[in-house]
Design an enzyme around this catalytic site. Structure first.
Site, PDB file in Angstrom:
ATOM      1  N   LYS A  44      41.087  14.521  25.121  1.00 46.37           N
ATOM      2  CA  LYS A  44      40.061  14.939  24.160  1.00 46.37           C
ATOM      3  C   LYS A  44      40.566  14.923  22.723  1.00 46.37           C
ATOM      4  CE  LYS A  44      39.389  19.107  25.674  1.00 46.37           C
ATOM      5  NZ  LYS A  44      40.273  19.255  26.841  1.00 46.37           N
TER       6      LYS A  44
ATOM      7  N   ARG B 200      33.869  26.390  25.937  1.00 46.14           N
ATOM      8  CA  ARG B 200      34.659  26.378  27.172  1.00 46.14           C
ATOM      9  C   ARG B 200      34.097  27.276  28.244  1.00 46.14           C
ATOM     10  NH1 ARG B 200      40.737  24.858  26.717  1.00 46.14           N
ATOM     11  NH2 ARG B 200      40.658  24.104  24.595  1.00 46.14           N
TER      12      ARG B 200
ATOM     13  N   ARG C  95      53.963  15.727  27.544  1.00 48.69           N
ATOM     14  CA  ARG C  95      53.313  15.699  26.230  1.00 48.69           C
ATOM     15  C   ARG C  95      54.198  16.289  25.135  1.00 48.69           C
ATOM     16  NH1 ARG C  95      47.286  17.907  25.395  1.00 48.69           N
ATOM     17  NH2 ARG C  95      48.078  19.974  25.912  1.00 48.69           N
TER      18      ARG C  95
ATOM     19  N   ARG D 218      54.459  21.735  23.089  1.00 49.28           N
ATOM     20  CA  ARG D 218      53.633  22.898  22.804  1.00 49.28           C
ATOM     21  C   ARG D 218      54.086  24.088  23.635  1.00 49.28           C
ATOM     22  NH1 ARG D 218      47.326  21.191  22.980  1.00 49.28           N
ATOM     23  NH2 ARG D 218      47.310  22.979  24.384  1.00 49.28           N
TER      24      ARG D 218
ATOM     25  N   ARG E 273      45.791  27.090  32.886  1.00 49.83           N
ATOM     26  CA  ARG E 273      44.743  26.466  32.075  1.00 49.83           C
ATOM     27  C   ARG E 273      43.820  25.620  32.935  1.00 49.83           C
ATOM     28  NH1 ARG E 273      48.917  23.811  28.626  1.00 49.83           N
ATOM     29  NH2 ARG E 273      47.304  22.563  27.654  1.00 49.83           N
TER      30      ARG E 273
END
Ligand code: ADP
Ligand code: ZN
Length: 216
Positions: free
Chosen positions: A10, A86, A123, A155, A166
């Site tokens: 996204k 969300r 990532r 992150r 998550r």
């Protein structure tokens, strides 16, 4: 609006769409990370939830979004929403803030769980401009962002525990809003698997097919 699991792409695709159309990229995750890095009270509060992989409380999220999307504000030319809403309550609040007819399309970027797990584990993100990299496709020089020269790091919420949490929260709270937009005739599902350029092309086809309300 882009919907999709963590790691679906996204953020990357929203940034490309926004740049292509010269409109704003509104990412609640990026806003909270920036607020936390600056050290505002709201940012630090949000970070406690983010690091655990939980949603930031609605009150806080909606306040930030409402301020950002206020009518007559700088986003009058349009925007790409990434990471908001969300849950159902946020979706209803979005309708209140921008009006029922304010949204052109809700795109669900579909990627299977096994693929997002690999993407998230590898990532790395630019601290400064949020550009996304992967350990298998790092910046050309020493974890320095190719775009802005910022540090490219992992992150704080890309840990195994937070990733599991998550994805669980996504299934419980975010999946139900897919139906919310389907019922309103706004939902389009697009595969997010494959090269970024190919995914972008698929998204452009969807966006080009939107009847333009403001064409001059
Ligand atoms: P991801 O989708 O990979 O989790 P984001 O950058 O979109 O990444 O969001 C990071 C974190 O920020 C979320 O896990 C959550 O804690 C918080 N957050 C972002 N957007 C929202 C939102 N709309 N509602 C509640 N929390 C949010
Ligand atoms: Zn950068």
């Amino acid at each position: 609006m882009l919907l999709g699991k963590q790691g679906a792409g996204k953020g990357t695709q929203a940034a490309r769409l926004a740049e292509h159309f010269g409109i704003a990229h509104v990412s609640t995750g990026d806003m909270f990370r920036t607020m936390a890095a600056i050290g505002t009270a709201h940012g630090l509060e949000a970070k406690r939830y983010m690091d655990e992989g939980d949603l930031v409380p609605d009150e806080l999220v909606i306040g930030v979004v409402e301020e950002c999307l206020a009518p007559g504000g700088p986003l009058g030319d349009g925007f790409v929403l990434d990471g908001f809403p969300r849950n159902l309550h946020q979706a209803q609040e979005l309708d209140r803030v921008i009006g029922d007819h304010g949204l052109d399309v809700a795109i669900d970027l579909e990627v299977p769980r096994a693929i997002v797990l690999d993407r998230l584990a590898g990532r790395r993100v630019c601290e400064n401009c949020q550009r996304v990299y992967h350990v298998n496709m790092p910046p050309s020089v020493n974890w320095t962002c190719d775009t802005c020269g910022g540090h490219v790091v992992q992150r704080d919420d890309d840990t195994e525990e937070a990733i599991d949490r998550r994805l669980e929260v996504y299934e419980e709270q975010t999946v139900p809003i897919i139906d919310y937009y389907r019922e309103r005739g706004l939902l389009v599902q697009v595969s997010g698997v494959g090269e970024g350029d190919d995914v972008f092309e698929r998204l452009m086809k969807v966006v080009d097919a939107i009847p333009c309300r403001t064409k001059s």
